[in-house]
Design a protein around this motif. Structure first.
Motif, PDB file in Angstrom:
ATOM      1  N   UNK A  75       0.672  -0.687  -0.350  1.00 39.27           N
ATOM      2  CA  UNK A  75       0.099  -0.296  -0.173  1.00 39.27           C
ATOM      3  C   UNK A  75       0.461   1.134  -0.176  1.00 39.27           C
ATOM      4  N   UNK A  76       2.283   1.064   0.656  1.00 37.28           N
ATOM      5  CA  UNK A  76       2.868   2.773   0.391  1.00 37.28           C
ATOM      6  C   UNK A  76       3.253   2.365  -0.537  1.00 37.28           C
ATOM      7  N   UNK A  77       3.757   1.763  -1.130  1.00 37.45           N
ATOM      8  CA  UNK A  77       4.562   1.642  -2.274  1.00 37.45           C
ATOM      9  C   UNK A  77       3.670   2.188  -3.777  1.00 37.45           C
ATOM     10  N   UNK A  78       2.735   1.739  -3.519  1.00 41.05           N
ATOM     11  CA  UNK A  78       1.378   2.476  -4.383  1.00 41.05           C
ATOM     12  C   UNK A  78       0.481   3.544  -4.213  1.00 41.05           C
ATOM     13  N   UNK A  79       0.774   4.317  -2.602  1.00 38.90           N
ATOM     14  CA  UNK A  79       0.737   5.508  -2.398  1.00 38.90           C
ATOM     15  C   UNK A  79       1.313   6.640  -3.549  1.00 38.90           C
ATOM     16  N   UNK A  80       2.802   6.287  -3.015  1.00 38.94           N
ATOM     17  CA  UNK A  80       4.177   6.828  -3.046  1.00 38.94           C
ATOM     18  C   UNK A  80       4.523   6.628  -4.863  1.00 38.94           C
ATOM     19  N   UNK A  81       3.458   5.752  -5.858  1.00 42.71           N
ATOM     20  CA  UNK A  81       4.036   5.863  -6.849  1.00 42.71           C
ATOM     21  C   UNK A  81       2.657   6.896  -7.581  1.00 42.71           C
ATOM     22  N   UNK A  82       1.426   6.882  -6.451  1.00 40.63           N
ATOM     23  CA  UNK A  82       0.637   7.798  -7.309  1.00 40.63           C
ATOM     24  C   UNK A  82       0.763   9.295  -6.763  1.00 40.63           C
ATOM     25  N   UNK A  83       1.870   9.182  -5.653  1.00 35.04           N
ATOM     26  CA  UNK A  83       2.449  10.557  -5.567  1.00 35.04           C
ATOM     27  C   UNK A  83       3.029  11.289  -6.634  1.00 35.04           C
ATOM     28  N   UNK A  84       4.144  10.338  -7.371  1.00 38.34           N
ATOM     29  CA  UNK A  84       5.545  10.908  -8.163  1.00 38.34           C
ATOM     30  C   UNK A  84       3.827  11.235  -9.463  1.00 38.34           C
ATOM     31  N   UNK A  85       3.503   9.955  -9.930  1.00 34.97           N
ATOM     32  CA  UNK A  85       2.763  10.226 -11.278  1.00 34.97           C
ATOM     33  C   UNK A  85       1.480  11.636 -10.795  1.00 34.97           C
ATOM     34  N   UNK A  86       1.285  12.219 -10.228  1.00 38.56           N
ATOM     35  CA  UNK A  86       0.790  13.654 -10.132  1.00 38.56           C
ATOM     36  C   UNK A  86       1.697  14.712 -10.232  1.00 38.56           C
ATOM     37  N   UNK A  87       3.088  14.612  -9.228  1.00 41.43           N
ATOM     38  CA  UNK A  87       4.003  15.481  -9.555  1.00 41.43           C
ATOM     39  C   UNK A  87       4.564  15.065 -10.893  1.00 41.43           C
ATOM     40  N   UNK A  88       4.530  14.639 -11.488  1.00 43.03           N
ATOM     41  CA  UNK A  88       5.259  14.205 -13.341  1.00 43.03           C
ATOM     42  C   UNK A  88       4.048  15.525 -13.815  1.00 43.03           C
ATOM     43  N   UNK A  89       3.038  15.243 -12.991  1.00 46.87           N
ATOM     44  CA  UNK A  89       1.681  15.479 -14.243  1.00 46.87           C
ATOM     45  C   UNK A  89       0.480  17.206 -14.368  1.00 46.87           C
ATOM     46  N   UNK A  90       1.191  17.000 -12.682  1.00 38.07           N
ATOM     47  CA  UNK A  90       1.049  18.465 -12.169  1.00 38.07           C
ATOM     48  C   UNK A  90      -1.078  18.239 -11.664  1.00 38.07           C
ATOM     49  N   UNK A  91      -1.972  16.831 -11.239  1.00 40.16           N
ATOM     50  CA  UNK A  91      -2.385  16.511 -10.623  1.00 40.16           C
ATOM     51  C   UNK A  91      -2.867  16.994  -9.369  1.00 40.16           C
ATOM     52  N   UNK A  92      -3.352  16.875  -8.809  1.00 39.65           N
ATOM     53  CA  UNK A  92      -3.975  16.980  -6.966  1.00 39.65           C
ATOM     54  C   UNK A  92      -4.361  15.454  -7.017  1.00 39.65           C
ATOM     55  N   UNK A  93      -4.230  15.309  -5.323  1.00 36.25           N
ATOM     56  CA  UNK A  93      -4.947  13.678  -4.602  1.00 36.25           C
ATOM     57  C   UNK A  93      -5.875  14.026  -4.583  1.00 36.25           C
ATOM     58  N   UNK A  94      -6.938  13.007  -4.891  1.00 37.52           N
ATOM     59  CA  UNK A  94      -8.144  13.218  -4.551  1.00 37.52           C
ATOM     60  C   UNK A  94      -8.554  12.808  -3.084  1.00 37.52           C
ATOM     61  N   UNK A  95      -9.798  12.459  -3.114  1.00 38.86           N
ATOM     62  CA  UNK A  95     -10.365  12.957  -1.634  1.00 38.86           C
ATOM     63  C   UNK A  95     -10.020  11.329  -0.979  1.00 38.86           C
ATOM     64  N   UNK A  96     -10.435  10.105  -1.747  1.00 40.41           N
ATOM     65  CA  UNK A  96     -10.255   9.039  -1.151  1.00 40.41           C
ATOM     66  C   UNK A  96      -9.332   8.428  -2.349  1.00 40.41           C
ATOM     67  N   UNK A  97      -8.498   6.849  -1.551  1.00 45.63           N
ATOM     68  CA  UNK A  97      -7.994   5.900  -2.540  1.00 45.63           C
ATOM     69  C   UNK A  97      -8.474   4.839  -2.285  1.00 45.63           C
ATOM     70  N   UNK A  98      -9.092   3.697  -2.893  1.00 48.38           N
ATOM     71  CA  UNK A  98      -9.221   2.587  -2.431  1.00 48.38           C
ATOM     72  C   UNK A  98      -7.946   2.106  -2.874  1.00 48.38           C
ATOM     73  N   UNK A  99      -8.277   0.967  -2.056  1.00 46.54           N
ATOM     74  CA  UNK A  99      -7.268   0.021  -1.238  1.00 46.54           C
ATOM     75  C   UNK A  99      -7.776  -1.875  -1.805  1.00 46.54           C
ATOM     76  N   UNK A 100      -7.065  -1.793  -2.725  1.00 46.67           N
ATOM     77  CA  UNK A 100      -8.483  -3.409  -3.325  1.00 46.67           C
ATOM     78  C   UNK A 100      -7.359  -4.846  -3.498  1.00 46.67           C
ATOM     79  N   UNK A 101      -7.438  -5.808  -3.210  1.00 48.77           N
ATOM     80  CA  UNK A 101      -6.609  -6.930  -3.758  1.00 48.77           C
ATOM     81  C   UNK A 101      -7.101  -7.471  -4.668  1.00 48.77           C
TER      82      UNK A 101
END
Length: 239
Positions: A75-101
């Motif tokens: 989960x930590x790795x996934x959140x980090x990847x999403x943060x890097x993607x947002x930083x590169x695209x100029x996006x903002x964090x959505x209010x919710x994150x789905x965690x799904x096996x």
């Protein structure tokens, strides 16, 4: 309501003889494909686990460090990847994150209910019985059992829990329940069986999941020679 998605598709699958759960087949699609379909409403999706090389365009891929360090680290790795993607695209964090096996073949039914709860109303516009303040998010409960790996969590709250666990050195091989213990989540009852997962070949057989990769079928617990290509492809020692 906007959300991102972290799909967990790693793990050793030790009770399946090392066969990757993500590659098992249900209703004509792999379990990973089914999880991606269930999370289709997400703005950004990251799959945490070995890259199968067949991810749809736009789906991110990463791996927990070290590999097989458990779902909390994933989960930590996934959140980090999403943060890097947002930083590169100029996006903002959505209010919710789905965690799904990825090992729940019938999870689409659970996610529909969770998303309705997050929107506070059903498609018909009628208030849901469980609608109310979201707190730090929503967690599925099926057949009286909480399922933390089917949850829509507040992105800020989830990141805060990850940061705290990392600060305390409690991410590696930690449980998801422990990681999420400080979150104030609302439990949402989902249809019976919607979060049933595949841990063993007996589970696979009961859920109608086929182990077709490399000649495997549910109930086939032997055959080291058949498993060798799968283990080597995942960078594991066949021994």
């Amino acid at each position: 309501m906007e959300f991102a998605a972290v799909i967990l598709a790693g793990g050793r699958s030790s009770r399946l003889g090392g066969v990757a759960k993500a590659s098992l087949v249900y209703d004509g699609a792999t379990l990973l494909e089914g999880a991606l379909q269930a999370a289709r409403g997400a703005g950004t999706v990251v799959v945490v686990g070995p890259d199968p090389g067949t991810l749809p365009g736009g789906v991110l891929s990463c791996r927990e460090d070290p590999p097989f360090a458990g779902p909390a680290a994933a989960i930590a790795a996934g959140l980090s990847a999403l943060q890097r993607h947002r930083a590169g695209s100029g996006g903002v964090a959505p209010p919710l994150t789905l965690v799904l096996a990825c090992d729940m073949p019938r999870v689409d039914a659970a996610l529909r209910v969770l998303l309705e709860a997050a929107g506070t109303s059903s498609p018909s516009g009628q208030p849901l019985p469980e609608a109310g303040p979201p707190g730090d998010g929503y967690m599925a409960v099926a057949d009286g059992r909480r399922q933390p790996l089917v949850g829509l969590y507040g992105t800020t709250a989830l990141q805060r829990s990850v940061d705290e666990a990392e600060r305390r050195g409690m991410l590696i091989n930690a449980s998801v329940s422990g990681l999420l213990a400080s979150l104030d989540v609302r439990e949402v009852t989902v249809p019976s069986g919607a979060t049933d997962d595949v841990d063993t070949w007996d589970d696979a057989s009961a859920l109608g999941v086929s182990g077709l990769i490399h000649g495997h079928q549910p109930g086939n617990r032997s055959g080291t020679s058949q498993l060798t290509p799968t283990l080597e492809a995942n960078g594991e020692d066949p021994g």
